[in-house]
Design a protein around this motif. Structure first.
Motif, PDB file in Angstrom:
ATOM      1  N   VAL A 272      41.577  63.798  26.772  1.00  0.00           N
ATOM      2  CA  VAL A 272      41.532  63.911  28.235  1.00  0.00           C
ATOM      3  C   VAL A 272      41.043  65.296  28.658  1.00  0.00           C
ATOM      4  N   THR A 273      41.444  66.314  27.911  1.00  0.00           N
ATOM      5  CA  THR A 273      41.032  67.674  28.253  1.00  0.00           C
ATOM      6  C   THR A 273      39.515  67.846  28.197  1.00  0.00           C
ATOM      7  N   ILE A 274      38.833  67.070  27.350  1.00  0.00           N
ATOM      8  CA  ILE A 274      37.370  67.151  27.266  1.00  0.00           C
ATOM      9  C   ILE A 274      36.741  66.678  28.574  1.00  0.00           C
ATOM     10  N   GLY A 275      37.230  65.552  29.091  1.00  0.00           N
ATOM     11  CA  GLY A 275      36.714  65.062  30.368  1.00  0.00           C
ATOM     12  C   GLY A 275      36.937  66.044  31.493  1.00  0.00           C
ATOM     13  N   THR A 276      38.092  66.718  31.460  1.00  0.00           N
ATOM     14  CA  THR A 276      38.407  67.715  32.483  1.00  0.00           C
ATOM     15  C   THR A 276      37.503  68.935  32.366  1.00  0.00           C
ATOM     16  N   MET A 277      37.312  69.430  31.140  1.00  0.00           N
ATOM     17  CA  MET A 277      36.482  70.626  30.935  1.00  0.00           C
ATOM     18  C   MET A 277      35.023  70.362  31.278  1.00  0.00           C
ATOM     19  N   MET A 278      34.534  69.176  30.943  1.00  0.00           N
ATOM     20  CA  MET A 278      33.156  68.847  31.292  1.00  0.00           C
ATOM     21  C   MET A 278      32.985  68.782  32.802  1.00  0.00           C
ATOM     22  N   SER A 292      23.661  60.524  34.631  1.00  0.00           N
ATOM     23  CA  SER A 292      23.765  59.134  35.084  1.00  0.00           C
ATOM     24  C   SER A 292      23.681  58.128  33.946  1.00  0.00           C
ATOM     25  N   SER A 293      23.207  58.555  32.769  1.00  0.00           N
ATOM     26  CA  SER A 293      23.148  57.635  31.623  1.00  0.00           C
ATOM     27  C   SER A 293      24.539  57.319  31.091  1.00  0.00           C
ATOM     28  N   LEU A 294      25.512  58.197  31.358  1.00  0.00           N
ATOM     29  CA  LEU A 294      26.847  58.068  30.775  1.00  0.00           C
ATOM     30  C   LEU A 294      27.638  56.972  31.491  1.00  0.00           C
ATOM     31  N   ILE A 308      40.615  62.748  37.626  1.00  0.00           N
ATOM     32  CA  ILE A 308      39.485  62.854  36.701  1.00  0.00           C
ATOM     33  C   ILE A 308      38.742  61.525  36.619  1.00  0.00           C
ATOM     34  N   THR A 309      39.482  60.421  36.656  1.00  0.00           N
ATOM     35  CA  THR A 309      38.861  59.096  36.598  1.00  0.00           C
ATOM     36  C   THR A 309      37.943  58.880  37.797  1.00  0.00           C
ATOM     37  N   GLU A 313      33.685  58.553  38.067  1.00  0.00           N
ATOM     38  CA  GLU A 313      33.134  57.291  38.568  1.00  0.00           C
ATOM     39  C   GLU A 313      32.365  57.490  39.863  1.00  0.00           C
ATOM     40  N   GLN A 314      32.876  58.344  40.746  1.00  0.00           N
ATOM     41  CA  GLN A 314      32.207  58.567  42.024  1.00  0.00           C
ATOM     42  C   GLN A 314      30.980  59.462  41.887  1.00  0.00           C
ATOM     43  N   THR A 315      30.996  60.389  40.919  1.00  0.00           N
ATOM     44  CA  THR A 315      29.888  61.333  40.764  1.00  0.00           C
ATOM     45  C   THR A 315      28.739  60.759  39.954  1.00  0.00           C
ATOM     46  N   TYR A 316      29.085  60.056  38.852  1.00  0.00           N
ATOM     47  CA  TYR A 316      28.033  59.584  37.943  1.00  0.00           C
ATOM     48  C   TYR A 316      28.097  58.089  37.640  1.00  0.00           C
ATOM     49  N   GLY A 317      29.060  57.383  38.214  1.00  0.00           N
ATOM     50  CA  GLY A 317      29.197  55.969  37.891  1.00  0.00           C
ATOM     51  C   GLY A 317      29.725  55.733  36.485  1.00  0.00           C
ATOM     52  N   THR A 318      30.403  56.726  35.929  1.00  0.00           N
ATOM     53  CA  THR A 318      30.946  56.634  34.571  1.00  0.00           C
ATOM     54  C   THR A 318      32.303  55.945  34.606  1.00  0.00           C
ATOM     55  N   HIS A 319      32.453  54.890  33.823  1.00  0.00           N
ATOM     56  CA  HIS A 319      33.719  54.160  33.769  1.00  0.00           C
ATOM     57  C   HIS A 319      34.621  54.830  32.737  1.00  0.00           C
ATOM     58  N   VAL A 320      35.754  55.332  33.185  1.00  0.00           N
ATOM     59  CA  VAL A 320      36.707  56.011  32.302  1.00  0.00           C
ATOM     60  C   VAL A 320      37.710  54.984  31.789  1.00  0.00           C
ATOM     61  N   VAL A 321      37.835  54.904  30.460  1.00  0.00           N
ATOM     62  CA  VAL A 321      38.770  53.972  29.840  1.00  0.00           C
ATOM     63  C   VAL A 321      39.773  54.750  28.994  1.00  0.00           C
ATOM     64  N   GLN A 322      40.879  54.099  28.691  1.00  0.00           N
ATOM     65  CA  GLN A 322      41.867  54.706  27.811  1.00  0.00           C
ATOM     66  C   GLN A 322      42.432  53.651  26.879  1.00  0.00           C
TER      67      GLN A 322
END
Length: 548
Positions: A272-278, A292-294, A308-309, A313-322
């Protein structure tokens, strides 16, 4: 039916024929990459397997690695177990004393290491690792000066092998890899993974629709390859012929962002910390990053916060899963997705569903037991201990008496506490050791953490139990702010809207960082120890805390 053994070499057989032209890409530096095909990879794996055989490595011997995520390290994933030996990936973030314990407990015979790890391994030799008879150093150019002896360059060892080496057939229950738990309590516990377990786990991950590990994916493996075999993602990517991207030596949050932009990465997995740092890197950057490819970001270790989720999703359309996993389960137990019959409940209900640990993956069975050992109903409210079993769940620890405490009657006690709802979604309340019992009532630190990290002014938060004269235990919150205007009273009032008064932490300590374990989880054990030694003031002093 044919009695065909499930071996890792069988996955490689498929990939080098069907996906021979697909790529494995490793970051070497800013904008610089090493790239070769799965066909090239297979040839080098065969050479490694043959060379290790010539080197005297025998079936059942443990070969240790201390290395970053890169193509040479990935070659050991199939080269070592391909000859019936056992790949022992050693956590490179542990203290040398802990690494020495792992090597000696596993009785590693050979160590394959990255060049930058030579000084650490020299320390290990001084401490005593008597079973290690040779050292192989991965890297380019001549070997640096070192006291390690005998020591060989990886490429020179590879040159001894043949591209035509044929992998032997053996029983699928043979050990293929070895990992140790992260030792949040006591010494690490060793888990041996069979070929059968790893093949089945890779197949189960490949089946998951939200992970979608398919040939069209360009997948960035951020999770360390020493941690539960990189969550078994490298094996799954190879099985499916996905382009596999490895971040190389000493990657930073900015490097991950750059790789996504440079290579058109479609999926990635990390703590989770990786998603936050990025996210924080992108926010602070003066460059407009096209990410946008992600499409998929698998964040693990703990549930990703709503903040973070929604940002991804709102910035790049990236679906965060766990998901929910453990070293003992090779490692996945559950994976989250929104079942189609539950998708039209409304935004809040769907988000609440996505915060759960997910449903058991195929072949995994799970149950929740109460204090008297009775099996509890799947009603979403009956809380007890999670027990699991599957073809890829360990039946014992390696040479460890703690087996009898955790593996009972063919089931494994996870040490996690929670409930299961009527649809089979696991609701993790806490690790049993992290539950807070205040005045005889249980408080879930995870519930409080999830609520705190949903606050717009909170970047990270963890909650631990601390001693209390009257109530025995009380919750203490350590919060990394994203806005300096935040106050304790603001957070207290915020939580009062969702929790009973006695759940609210007695204190909120604003810190510059939350300590983390070697695999990126919040290190509650360390916080409790520091608090026990000097109270809140000592925690403030240790983590650069400022009081609002």
């Amino acid at each position: 039916m044919m009695d065909e053994q499930l071996l890792l070499s069988g996955l490689l057989w498929r990939t080098e024929r069907l996906f021979h032209d697909k790529k494995i890409i490793t970051r070497l530096g800013p904008g610089e990459y090493h790239s070769y095909t799965y066909a090239d990879y297979a040839k080098r794996v065969r050479k490694l397997a043959g060379a290790l055989t010539e080197f005297g490595v025998r079936p059942g011997e443990r070969v240790g690695t201390i290395a970053w995520n890169h193509y040479r390290h990935f070659e050991t994933y199939f080269g070592v177990p391909g000859i019936g030996a056992v790949l022992h990936t050693i956590n490179m973030r542990l203290f040398p004393e802990q690494q020495a314990y792992l090597i000696n407990h596993a009785e590693d015979s050979v160590l394959i290491i990255d060049e930058d790890q030579i000084p650490v391994v020299e320390q290990l030799v001084d401490m005593g690792i008597p079973t290690v008879r040779a050292f192989i150093v991965m890297g380019d150019g001549p070997l640096p000066e070192t006291s390690l002896d005998p020591v060989y360059r990886y490429e020179d060892v590879l040159a001894r092998g043949s591209e035509d080496f044929e992998f032997p057939e053996f029983d699928e229950h043979t050990a293929s890899a070895m990992c140790y738990t992260s030792a949040t309590t006591g010494d690490p516990k060793g888990v041996l993974y069979s070929h059968r377990a790893m093949v089945l786990q890779a197949m189960c991950l490949a089946m998951h629709d939200k992970l979608n590990m398919s040939e069209s994916q360009v997948w960035l493996e951020v999770a360390p390859m020493f941690h539960c075999n990189g969550w078994n993602i490298p094996h799954t990517a190879l099985l499916q012929g996905a382009t596999l991207v490895l971040p190389g030596i000493h990657p930073s949050d900015g490097d991950y962002v750059e790789m996504v932009a440079d290579l058109g990465v479609t999926g990635m997995n990390g703590a989770v910390t990786i998603g936050t740092m990025m996210r924080d890197f992108v926010r602070a950057s003066d460059r407009q990053w096209d990410l946008s490819s992600l499409k998929t970001m698998w964040l693990g270790g703990q549930a990703p916060s709503r903040a973070i989720t929604e940002w991804w999703e709102q910035t790049y359309g990236t679906h965060v899963v766990q998901g929910y996993g453990m070293t003992e389960c090779t490692p996945q137990i559950c994976f989250n997705f929104t079942k189609s019959t539950l998708a039209d409940q409304g935004e809040e209900a769907v988000y609440a569903l996505r915060q759960k640990g997910g449903q058991p993956i195929p072949l995994m069975k799970i149950k929740v037991l109460g204090e008297e050992g009775q099996e509890l109903p799947w009603d979403g409210t009956s809380v007890g201990d999670f027990w699991v079993r599957s073809p890829f769940t360990a039946s014992e620890y390696y040479h460890d008496e703690r087996t009898k405490e955790n593996m009972v009657g063919g089931w494994f006690r996870t040490g996690d506490v929670g409930a299961i709802d009527e649809h089979g979604y696991v609701i993790i309340k806490d690790r049993s050791k992290d539950l807070i019992k205040s005045g005889g009532e249980w408080i879930s630190s995870i519930d409080l953490e999830n609520a705190l990290m949903a606050h717009p002014k909170v970047r990270e938060a963890t909650v631990v139990s601390v001693p209390h004269e009257k109530w025995l235990e009380r919750p203490l919150a350590c919060v990394v702010p994203s806005d300096d205007s935040i106050t304790e009273e603001e957070l207290r009032e915020y939580l009062m809207g969702s929790f009973a008064k006695w759940w609210i932490p007695d204190a909120f300590l604003f810190v510059s960082q939350v300590p983390k374990t070697s695999v990126g989880k919040y290190n509650k054990k360390e916080i409790r120890a520091i608090y026990g030694a000097g109270g809140a003031d000592e925690v403030r002093a240790r983590f650069g805390l400022t009081v609002a």
